[in-house]
Design a protein around this motif. Structure first.
Motif, mmCIF file in Angstrom:
data_model
loop_
_atom_site.group_PDB
_atom_site.id
_atom_site.type_symbol
_atom_site.label_atom_id
_atom_site.label_comp_id
_atom_site.label_asym_id
_atom_site.label_seq_id
_atom_site.Cartn_x
_atom_site.Cartn_y
_atom_site.Cartn_z
ATOM 1 N N VAL A 24 7.592 1.371 12.758
ATOM 2 C CA VAL A 24 8.389 2.588 12.601
ATOM 3 C C VAL A 24 8.919 2.626 11.173
ATOM 4 C CG1 VAL A 24 10.316 3.963 13.454
ATOM 5 C CG2 VAL A 24 9.096 2.446 15.028
ATOM 6 N N LYS A 25 8.662 3.733 10.474
ATOM 7 C CA LYS A 25 9.141 3.913 9.103
ATOM 8 C C LYS A 25 10.554 4.493 9.156
ATOM 9 C CE LYS A 25 4.415 4.589 7.473
ATOM 10 N NZ LYS A 25 3.447 5.445 6.748
ATOM 11 N N LEU A 26 11.518 3.733 8.613
ATOM 12 C CA LEU A 26 12.931 4.086 8.727
ATOM 13 C C LEU A 26 13.549 4.337 7.361
ATOM 14 C CD1 LEU A 26 14.113 1.314 11.243
ATOM 15 C CD2 LEU A 26 13.538 3.693 11.798
ATOM 16 N N LEU A 27 14.457 5.294 7.323
ATOM 17 C CA LEU A 27 15.309 5.498 6.153
ATOM 18 C C LEU A 27 16.674 4.926 6.493
ATOM 19 C CD1 LEU A 27 15.802 6.644 3.331
ATOM 20 C CD2 LEU A 27 16.453 8.821 4.418
ATOM 21 N N ARG A 28 17.090 3.910 5.734
ATOM 22 C CA ARG A 28 18.362 3.225 5.997
ATOM 23 C C ARG A 28 19.286 3.398 4.799
ATOM 24 N NH1 ARG A 28 17.582 -2.609 8.127
ATOM 25 N NH2 ARG A 28 17.162 -1.364 9.999
ATOM 26 N N SER A 29 20.520 3.763 5.075
ATOM 27 C CA SER A 29 21.536 3.872 4.022
ATOM 28 C C SER A 29 22.817 3.200 4.505
ATOM 29 C CB SER A 29 21.789 5.335 3.661
ATOM 30 O OG SER A 29 22.148 6.079 4.812
ATOM 31 N N ARG A 56 0.816 -1.221 0.000
ATOM 32 C CA ARG A 56 0.000 0.000 0.000
ATOM 33 C C ARG A 56 0.850 1.271 0.000
ATOM 34 N NH1 ARG A 56 0.480 0.932 5.555
ATOM 35 N NH2 ARG A 56 0.951 -1.044 6.602
ATOM 36 N N GLU A 57 2.154 1.145 0.332
ATOM 37 C CA GLU A 57 3.031 2.309 0.408
ATOM 38 C C GLU A 57 4.081 2.360 -0.707
ATOM 39 O OE1 GLU A 57 1.908 4.592 3.010
ATOM 40 O OE2 GLU A 57 3.604 4.202 4.353
ATOM 41 N N GLN A 58 4.266 1.257 -1.422
ATOM 42 C CA GLN A 58 5.386 1.163 -2.358
ATOM 43 C C GLN A 58 5.344 2.203 -3.467
ATOM 44 O OE1 GLN A 58 5.510 -2.905 -3.712
ATOM 45 N NE2 GLN A 58 6.383 -3.655 -1.804
ATOM 46 N N THR A 59 4.160 2.549 -3.926
ATOM 47 C CA THR A 59 4.057 3.471 -5.047
ATOM 48 C C THR A 59 3.868 4.923 -4.619
ATOM 49 O OG1 THR A 59 1.670 3.079 -5.207
ATOM 50 C CG2 THR A 59 3.108 1.699 -6.566
ATOM 51 N N ILE A 60 3.672 5.163 -3.306
ATOM 52 C CA ILE A 60 3.389 6.537 -2.866
ATOM 53 C C ILE A 60 4.454 7.095 -1.936
ATOM 54 C CG2 ILE A 60 0.890 6.233 -3.130
ATOM 55 C CD1 ILE A 60 0.695 5.897 -0.099
ATOM 56 N N ARG A 61 5.354 6.236 -1.407
ATOM 57 C CA ARG A 61 6.361 6.715 -0.466
ATOM 58 C C ARG A 61 7.759 6.361 -0.944
ATOM 59 N NH1 ARG A 61 4.225 8.003 4.694
ATOM 60 N NH2 ARG A 61 6.358 8.648 5.177
ATOM 61 N N LYS A 62 8.630 7.366 -1.027
ATOM 62 C CA LYS A 62 10.032 7.176 -1.399
ATOM 63 C C LYS A 62 10.971 7.681 -0.316
ATOM 64 C CE LYS A 62 8.781 5.685 -5.473
ATOM 65 N NZ LYS A 62 8.867 4.244 -5.796
ATOM 66 N N ASP A 63 10.396 8.159 0.791
ATOM 67 C CA ASP A 63 11.220 8.771 1.834
ATOM 68 C C ASP A 63 11.658 7.782 2.912
ATOM 69 O OD1 ASP A 63 8.590 8.499 2.653
ATOM 70 O OD2 ASP A 63 8.602 10.311 3.905
ATOM 71 N N TYR A 64 11.243 6.538 2.820
ATOM 72 C CA TYR A 64 11.748 5.513 3.736
ATOM 73 C C TYR A 64 11.838 4.183 2.987
ATOM 74 C CZ TYR A 64 7.140 3.292 4.694
ATOM 75 O OH TYR A 64 5.944 2.613 4.606
ATOM 76 N N ASN A 65 12.686 3.279 3.477
ATOM 77 C CA ASN A 65 12.893 2.009 2.774
ATOM 78 C C ASN A 65 12.899 0.795 3.688
ATOM 79 O OD1 ASN A 65 15.314 2.573 4.011
ATOM 80 N ND2 ASN A 65 16.587 2.363 2.170
ATOM 81 N N VAL A 66 12.601 1.002 4.971
ATOM 82 C CA VAL A 66 12.509 -0.105 5.927
ATOM 83 C C VAL A 66 11.326 0.157 6.850
ATOM 84 C CG1 VAL A 66 13.632 -1.330 7.831
ATOM 85 C CG2 VAL A 66 15.002 -0.535 5.897
#
Length: 298
Positions: A200-205, A169-179
């Motif tokens: 928890v929506k996390l941005l991981r690099s 449900r989030e894959q096509t609308i959210r690019k600001d987190y990946n975990v």
């Protein structure tokens, strides 16, 4: 016989006996998730941590459906439950799958994007525990974690925390987190069961600390109804079970390599599920094997 030695033997028998009783309760709880259910899916962002002033939270998600959950494998230490989503009594979707394995020591832990890290745990670390593995609609991995089922005060539940990919449900609308760091609770109720989530929506690099973007609450209610309401789902699975077993077997061959796993997001602009959903029920294993191989990076 030495009195102390006799006491130790009796204590060991008691522990072993209780373990077997608990395991029977665990199996009963897992199997009780099978059958026909009316399902409510509910998700809402609760807290925002993004520093971006233009940040827009995801809309509250509410949906309903009918789901048939088939017990595909029933082994002493492994149970496989396949979900079939029935929409408006006409549209059928092979939905997610959950495998439960007792005292498992091998794991594919989600890292980020389309990659998983292979890890192992010591036997003592998973004693009495069940690993829940959750798979995508195409039987590729999503997430897994290990914990004990708890049976106390009339409650029966399992709780674990683990990292996972973005939900569909989030894959096509959210690019600001990946975990999505998920705390999953599966609890059996008198009406069916509940899948409760605190995420928890996390941005991981690479080589940096995870950044929390937002928190999310999810609660999916599974209300038991007569199996006859899910005849369409039962029919679909009966007709397509052999093809999907071939797909599961191929993925198991991939997992048995016990190496880190990296997958292509798309091949020729198409995701894996699109290829598999287009196949006929009698598609030979060689063809499904070939399709999956194109998505597994070497």
């Amino acid at each position: 016989m030495n009195k102390l030695f006799t006491t130790a033997i009796l204590f060991s028998f008691c522990i072993a006996g209780n373990s077997q009783i608990n395991k029977k309760e665990d199996v009963k709880a897992i199997k009780s998730m099978c059958g026909c259910y009316e399902v409510e899916f509910n998700f809402a962002e609760t807290f925002q941590y993004s520093k971006d002033e233009s940040y827009v939270p995801s809309e509250t998600k509410y949906d309903r459906g009918l789901e048939w959950i088939e017990l595909v494998e029933d082994q002493p230490n492994k149970l496989v439950l396949q979900h079939i989503l029935i929409v408006n009594d006409t549209m059928l979707v092979k939905h997610w799958r959950q495998d439960w394995e007792f005292e498992n020591t091998s794991f594919y832990q989600f890292y980020k994007d389309k990659s998983w890290k292979y890890q192992t745990l010591a036997k003592d670390d998973v004693k009495g525990q069940w690993t829940q593995r959750v798979f995508q609609v195409d039987d590729s991995p999503r997430y897994e974690g290990s914990a004990s089922w708890v049976h106390v005060d009339g409650r029966h539940y399992w709780e674990d925390n683990t990292d996972a990919p973005l939900p569909r449900r989030e894959q096509t609308i959210r690019k600001d987190y990946n975990v999505l760091n998920r705390t999953n609770v599966h609890e059996i109720t008198k009406d069916g069961w509940i899948h409760d989530q605190d995420n928890v929506k996390l941005l991981r690099s690479e080589n940096s600390t995870d950044v929390a973007i937002a928190k999310e609450k999810g609660t999916d209610y599974y209300k038991k109804v007569a199996d006859s309401k899910c005849l369409a789902g039962q029919k679909y699975w009966k007709e397509n079970a052999a093809m999907w077993k071939n797909v599961r077997d191929k993925w198991q061959t991939v997992f048995n390599r016990k190496l880190d796993l990296n997958l292509e997001n798309r091949v020729n602009k198409k995701p894996l599920y699109s290829y598999l959903f287009d196949l006929k029920a009698d598609t030979p294993k060689a063809e499904t094997d070939k399709i999956i191989d194109t998505f597994v990076k070497r």
